[in-house]
Design a protein around this motif. Structure first.
Motif, PDB file in Angstrom:
ATOM      1  N   ARG A  75       0.839  -1.207   0.000  1.00 43.20           N
ATOM      2  CA  ARG A  75       0.000   0.000   0.000  1.00 43.20           C
ATOM      3  C   ARG A  75       0.873   1.256   0.000  1.00 43.20           C
ATOM      4  O   ARG A  75       0.589   2.225  -0.715  1.00 43.20           O
ATOM      5  CB  ARG A  75      -0.938  -0.031   1.213  1.00 43.20           C
ATOM      6  CG  ARG A  75      -1.852   1.179   1.345  1.00 43.20           C
ATOM      7  CD  ARG A  75      -2.738   1.363   0.130  1.00 43.20           C
ATOM      8  NE  ARG A  75      -3.670   0.284  -0.062  1.00 43.20           N
ATOM      9  CZ  ARG A  75      -4.910   0.264   0.447  1.00 43.20           C
ATOM     10  NH1 ARG A  75      -5.340   1.265   1.158  1.00 43.20           N
ATOM     11  NH2 ARG A  75      -5.693  -0.757   0.209  1.00 43.20           N
ATOM     12  N   LEU A  76       1.937   1.255   0.785  1.00 47.53           N
ATOM     13  CA  LEU A  76       2.859   2.399   0.802  1.00 47.53           C
ATOM     14  C   LEU A  76       3.531   2.579  -0.555  1.00 47.53           C
ATOM     15  O   LEU A  76       3.748   3.710  -0.999  1.00 47.53           O
ATOM     16  CB  LEU A  76       3.919   2.219   1.889  1.00 47.53           C
ATOM     17  CG  LEU A  76       3.488   2.420   3.338  1.00 47.53           C
ATOM     18  CD1 LEU A  76       4.676   2.205   4.268  1.00 47.53           C
ATOM     19  CD2 LEU A  76       2.892   3.805   3.568  1.00 47.53           C
ATOM     20  N   GLU A  77       3.839   1.458  -1.214  1.00 47.73           N
ATOM     21  CA  GLU A  77       4.466   1.521  -2.534  1.00 47.73           C
ATOM     22  C   GLU A  77       3.506   2.155  -3.553  1.00 47.73           C
ATOM     23  O   GLU A  77       3.899   3.002  -4.359  1.00 47.73           O
ATOM     24  CB  GLU A  77       4.842   0.104  -2.973  1.00 47.73           C
ATOM     25  CG  GLU A  77       5.933   0.049  -4.003  1.00 47.73           C
ATOM     26  CD  GLU A  77       6.534  -1.351  -4.105  1.00 47.73           C
ATOM     27  OE1 GLU A  77       7.664  -1.434  -4.595  1.00 47.73           O
ATOM     28  OE2 GLU A  77       5.877  -2.336  -3.703  1.00 47.73           O
ATOM     29  N   MET A  78       2.242   1.755  -3.490  1.00 49.39           N
ATOM     30  CA  MET A  78       1.226   2.340  -4.372  1.00 49.39           C
ATOM     31  C   MET A  78       1.101   3.838  -4.117  1.00 49.39           C
ATOM     32  O   MET A  78       1.003   4.646  -5.042  1.00 49.39           O
ATOM     33  CB  MET A  78      -0.139   1.680  -4.121  1.00 49.39           C
ATOM     34  CG  MET A  78      -0.287   0.299  -4.734  1.00 49.39           C
ATOM     35  SD  MET A  78      -1.766  -0.542  -4.113  1.00 49.39           S
ATOM     36  CE  MET A  78      -3.045   0.636  -4.531  1.00 49.39           C
ATOM     37  N   TYR A  79       1.126   4.194  -2.836  1.00 48.06           N
ATOM     38  CA  TYR A  79       1.016   5.610  -2.468  1.00 48.06           C
ATOM     39  C   TYR A  79       2.215   6.396  -2.994  1.00 48.06           C
ATOM     40  O   TYR A  79       2.065   7.481  -3.581  1.00 48.06           O
ATOM     41  CB  TYR A  79       0.899   5.745  -0.949  1.00 48.06           C
ATOM     42  CG  TYR A  79       0.932   7.167  -0.462  1.00 48.06           C
ATOM     43  CD1 TYR A  79      -0.119   8.040  -0.727  1.00 48.06           C
ATOM     44  CD2 TYR A  79       2.027   7.666   0.247  1.00 48.06           C
ATOM     45  CE1 TYR A  79      -0.086   9.359  -0.290  1.00 48.06           C
ATOM     46  CE2 TYR A  79       2.068   8.972   0.681  1.00 48.06           C
ATOM     47  CZ  TYR A  79       1.007   9.815   0.405  1.00 48.06           C
ATOM     48  OH  TYR A  79       1.043  11.125   0.825  1.00 48.06           O
ATOM     49  N   ALA A  80       3.416   5.847  -2.796  1.00 48.55           N
ATOM     50  CA  ALA A  80       4.638   6.526  -3.267  1.00 48.55           C
ATOM     51  C   ALA A  80       4.607   6.705  -4.786  1.00 48.55           C
ATOM     52  O   ALA A  80       5.028   7.745  -5.312  1.00 48.55           O
ATOM     53  CB  ALA A  80       5.874   5.740  -2.843  1.00 48.55           C
ATOM     54  N   ASP A  81       4.082   5.695  -5.498  1.00 49.83           N
ATOM     55  CA  ASP A  81       3.938   5.802  -6.952  1.00 49.83           C
ATOM     56  C   ASP A  81       2.941   6.905  -7.316  1.00 49.83           C
ATOM     57  O   ASP A  81       3.184   7.704  -8.222  1.00 49.83           O
ATOM     58  CB  ASP A  81       3.435   4.476  -7.544  1.00 49.83           C
ATOM     59  CG  ASP A  81       4.533   3.426  -7.610  1.00 49.83           C
ATOM     60  OD1 ASP A  81       5.710   3.805  -7.518  1.00 49.83           O
ATOM     61  OD2 ASP A  81       4.204   2.238  -7.723  1.00 49.83           O
ATOM     62  N   ARG A  82       1.830   6.913  -6.601  1.00 52.83           N
ATOM     63  CA  ARG A  82       0.748   7.860  -6.917  1.00 52.83           C
ATOM     64  C   ARG A  82       1.220   9.309  -6.763  1.00 52.83           C
ATOM     65  O   ARG A  82       0.861  10.179  -7.550  1.00 52.83           O
ATOM     66  CB  ARG A  82      -0.435   7.578  -5.972  1.00 52.83           C
ATOM     67  CG  ARG A  82      -1.655   8.454  -6.185  1.00 52.83           C
ATOM     68  CD  ARG A  82      -2.623   7.810  -7.168  1.00 52.83           C
ATOM     69  NE  ARG A  82      -3.690   8.728  -7.525  1.00 52.83           N
ATOM     70  CZ  ARG A  82      -4.845   8.805  -6.889  1.00 52.83           C
ATOM     71  NH1 ARG A  82      -5.087   8.007  -5.850  1.00 52.83           N
ATOM     72  NH2 ARG A  82      -5.774   9.650  -7.275  1.00 52.83           N
ATOM     73  N   ILE A  83       1.998   9.572  -5.716  1.00 63.20           N
ATOM     74  CA  ILE A  83       2.421  10.962  -5.482  1.00 63.20           C
ATOM     75  C   ILE A  83       3.800  11.238  -6.095  1.00 63.20           C
ATOM     76  O   ILE A  83       4.366  12.302  -5.887  1.00 63.20           O
ATOM     77  CB  ILE A  83       2.397  11.323  -3.989  1.00 63.20           C
ATOM     78  CG1 ILE A  83       3.422  10.515  -3.187  1.00 63.20           C
ATOM     79  CG2 ILE A  83       0.990  11.128  -3.405  1.00 63.20           C
ATOM     80  CD1 ILE A  83       3.586  10.974  -1.748  1.00 63.20           C
ATOM     81  N   GLN A  84       4.331  10.228  -6.813  1.00 65.98           N
ATOM     82  CA  GLN A  84       5.575  10.379  -7.577  1.00 65.98           C
ATOM     83  C   GLN A  84       6.771  10.797  -6.713  1.00 65.98           C
ATOM     84  O   GLN A  84       7.479  11.751  -7.006  1.00 65.98           O
ATOM     85  CB  GLN A  84       5.360  11.378  -8.719  1.00 65.98           C
ATOM     86  CG  GLN A  84       4.308  10.903  -9.717  1.00 65.98           C
ATOM     87  CD  GLN A  84       4.113  11.874 -10.863  1.00 65.98           C
ATOM     88  OE1 GLN A  84       4.014  13.084 -10.645  1.00 65.98           O
ATOM     89  NE2 GLN A  84       4.062  11.365 -12.085  1.00 65.98           N
ATOM     90  N   LEU A  85       6.965  10.028  -5.639  1.00 72.64           N
ATOM     91  CA  LEU A  85       8.159  10.242  -4.815  1.00 72.64           C
ATOM     92  C   LEU A  85       9.387   9.727  -5.557  1.00 72.64           C
ATOM     93  O   LEU A  85       9.281   8.926  -6.484  1.00 72.64           O
ATOM     94  CB  LEU A  85       8.002   9.529  -3.474  1.00 72.64           C
ATOM     95  CG  LEU A  85       7.079  10.209  -2.461  1.00 72.64           C
ATOM     96  CD1 LEU A  85       6.967   9.353  -1.213  1.00 72.64           C
ATOM     97  CD2 LEU A  85       7.596  11.599  -2.080  1.00 72.64           C
ATOM     98  N   GLY A  86      10.559  10.135  -5.106  1.00 68.94           N
ATOM     99  CA  GLY A  86      11.805   9.827  -5.816  1.00 68.94           C
ATOM    100  C   GLY A  86      12.222   8.375  -5.686  1.00 68.94           C
ATOM    101  O   GLY A  86      11.676   7.620  -4.878  1.00 68.94           O
ATOM    102  N   PRO A  87      13.226   7.968  -6.455  1.00 71.98           N
ATOM    103  CA  PRO A  87      13.689   6.573  -6.461  1.00 71.98           C
ATOM    104  C   PRO A  87      14.226   6.116  -5.117  1.00 71.98           C
ATOM    105  O   PRO A  87      14.207   4.929  -4.808  1.00 71.98           O
ATOM    106  CB  PRO A  87      14.799   6.572  -7.530  1.00 71.98           C
ATOM    107  CG  PRO A  87      15.201   8.009  -7.688  1.00 71.98           C
ATOM    108  CD  PRO A  87      13.983   8.812  -7.395  1.00 71.98           C
TER     109      PRO A  87
END
Length: 458
Positions: free
Chosen positions: A359-371
Motif C-alpha cells: 500500500r505504501l508503494e502504491m502511495y509513493a507511486d501515486r504521489i511520484q516520490l523519488g527513487p
C-alpha cells in the motif's frame, strides 16, 4: 486511497508538502569502558553542562548520553546534525571510553549504587529516584532513537482555508492531523518493530535469574520486557490524551505527566493541561531500537520511511473515534507477538506486513516520490520476505556464549576511532554556553554544510 483532506491536498498539488516534515532526532547511548562495563568516568567536561546544553544531555543515568539535533527541513540535514553532534560527544569522552551501539545495555554491575543517576537538577533528580523505586535499575537502562516530526505549516494553511466549515480554528485542525498521524503510527507500530527491531538478547544481570525470554527475540525493548511504564494512553483526540495522562497522575499510576512514555507523545506546550488549547507542535515517535550498523544509531533511509508513513497517514481516511482505542489495543497485542518472535522465524503477520508495504508503494507511486523511497521500500520488503535480513536476525549471528559484548565493542571501537580522526573536532560546548540552533549550525559546519534555514526554531 485519499481522504477528503488528502484529495484536497492532492488536487492543489501540495502533496510534496505532506512529506516535507521538519525532523529532529534524539539518540541515547550508554558510555562504557573498553571491557564493556558501564563507565566510571565523570560526565565529559568538553560536552558542556548536561543541565543546560540542549544538544548533548543525559537521561536516567550519568552514563546515558543523549544527543539531540535541532529541527531540520530534510532527512539529510537532520543526519548531518546528528553525525556532527555525535562526533562532538565522542571526542569529549575520556581515553578508553566508548559509546555502546546497542539498545540493550552492556553487562550491568551487581551493585548498581556505583552508577549514579543523571545529575539534572533537584526536581529531575527527585523524579528519577522515585522512578527507580517503582521500576528498578535495569528497566531504565535500554536506549533508543526518537524521531520528532512536525507538519509543514503550508498543509495547515491550505486545509484550513478550504475547510472552515469543518474546523473552527487552525489549532483544532492541527490537533486533528497530529492525532491522525499518531493513530497511524500506533496502528502499524508492529511493522516498525519487525523491520527495525534490534534488541534480541539482554546481557548479564539485566534480568533476575529465571526471568526474561529463554531464547533471542526480535526486540526486548519494544516488548513487555522492555522500558517504561505500562500505562496505556488514549489517542482518540488530544484532549482525551491529556485527560488520560492526568487521570494516571491523580490515581498514582504515573509520578507525573513526564512519566508517560507511550510509543508516541504529543509535544508542544510544556504545561500539558494547556496543550489542547495551544495546539500540538510536533510528535515524538519512540518506537525505534538503536541501529548498531550506524555510528549514530539510525540511518537516513529509516527517516525517509518514517516520513513516507506520516505522509500516508495525513492523506488517508482517519479511524472513526469510537474505533481508535480498540484498533490501538489490537495493534499493541500484535506488537507484543512480533517483538517476542524468534528473529529467524517468518512472522505470524508476514502477509499483513507485506500488504501494508505494498500500500505504501502504491502511495509513493501515486504521489511520484523519488527513487530513494522506492529503493527503501524494496529493501524493507526483502526483510518481510526473508526474516534473516532483519537487524535482530543479523545480530544473533554475532552471539558468543549468549552475549553480544564482543561484537558491540568491536563496533564501538571502530566508530570511536573514526570520530577521533576528525579533521576539526568541535569545541563549542566546553565553555558551557547554551548555543541556539543558528549558533550551533555556524559553529558545527562553518560553511562546509548549509542545512535548510527555513525551519530553524530558535
Amino acid at each position: 486511497m485519499f481522504s477528503e483532506i488528502g484529495q484536497l491536498i492532492f488536487d492543489n498539488e501540495a502533496v510534496a508538502k505532506t512529506s516535507d516534515f521538519t525532523m529532529g532526532l534524539e539518540i541515547e547511548m550508554q558510555r562504557v569502558d573498553e571491557t564493556g562495563q558501564l563507565s566510571q568516568e565523570p560526565y565529559p567536561a568538553a560536552a558542556g553542562d548536561e543541565r543546560i546544553n540542549p544538544w548533548i544531555t543525559n537521561d536516567f543515568l550519568e552514563t546515558m548520553s543523549e544527543v539531540v539535533t535541532p529541527p531540520a527541513a530534510h532527512a539529510l540535514d537532520a543526519m548531518h546534525y546528528l553525525f556532527s553532534i555525535n562526533n562532538a560527544l565522542r571526542t569529549a569522552l575520556s581515553p578508553g571510553e566508548l559509546l555502546w551501539p546497542l539498545s540493550m545495555p552492556p553487562r550491568l554491575p551487581k551493585d548498581t549504587s556505583k552508577i549514579p543517576l543523571a545529575k539534572m537538577g533537584p526536581k529531575k533528580e527527585a523524579y528519577l529516584k522515585e522512578w527507580l523505586k517503582r521500576h528498578g535499575f535495569s528497566e531504565g537502562t535500554p536506549c533508543g532513537a526518537h524521531i520528532n516530526l512536525s507538519i509543514d505549516p503550508h498543509v495547515f494553511n491550505l486545509v484550513y482555508d478550504n475547510m472552515h466549515d469543518r474546523f473552527q480554528s487552525k489549532v483544532e485542525l492541527q490537533n486533528y492531523l497530529y492525532a491522525k498521524i499518531a493513530q497511524g503510527f500506533l496502528r502499524y507500530r508492529w511493522v516498525i518493530t519487525y523491520l527495525f527491531g534490534a534488541s534480541p538478547i539482554a546481557e548479564e544481570n539485566y534480568f533476575k535469574p529465571g526471568e526474561g525470554p529463554k531464547a533471542p527475540i526480535r526486540s526486548i525493548r519494544q516488548s513487555s520486557h522492555g522500558f517504561g511504564n505500562k500505562f496505556h494512553g488514549d489517542y482518540t483526540t488530544v484532549q482525551r490524551y491529556v485527560d488520560r495522562i492526568e487521570q494516571g497522575v491523580s490515581e498514582g499510576k504515573l509520578i507525573s505527566d513526564y512519566e508517560f512514555h507511550g510509543a508516541v507523545r504529543f509535544k508542544g506546550n510544556t504545561n500539558l493541561k494547556q496543550l489542547p488549547k495551544t495546539g500540538v507542535e510536533y510528535l515524538e515517535l519512540r518506537m525505534l531500537d538503536l541501529d548498531p550498523s550506524s555510528s549514530v544509531g539510525i540511518r537516513t533511509n529509516t527517516l525517509r520511511f518514517f516520513r513516507l508513513m506520516a505522509s500516508y497517514f495525513i492523506m488517508s481516511p482517519a479511524l472513526k473515534p469510537e474505533e481508535v482505542n480498540k484498533v490501538v489495543a489490537r495493534a499493541d497485542d500484535m506488537n507484543e507477538e512480533i517483538s517476542t518472535e524468534h528473529p529467524n522465524d517468518i512472522s505470524a503477520y508476514q502477509a499483513s506486513a507485506r500488504a501494508f508495504l505494498q500500500r505504501l508503494e502504491m502511495y509513493a507511486d501515486r504521489i511520484q516520490l523519488g527513487p530513494e523511497y522506492q529503493e527503501e521500500l524494496e529493501d524493507l520488503m526483502d526483510r518481510v520476505e526473508n526474516p534473516l535480513t532483519t537487524p535482530s536476525a543479523k545480530l544473533i549471528t554475532h552471539l558468543k556464549n549468549g552475549s553480544l559484548t564482543e561484537y558491540a565493542l568491536r563496533r564501538a571501537m571502530r566508530y570511536q576511532q573514526s570520530a577521533l580522526q576528525s579533521i576539526r573536532p568541535f569545541k563549542g560546548f566546553e565553555n558551557n554556553q547554551k548555543l541556539s540552533p543558528s549558533q550551533l549550525k555556524h559553529q558545527l559546519f562553518k560553511g562546509s554544510w548549509e542545512p535548510d534555514n527555513d525551519k530553524d526554531q530558535e
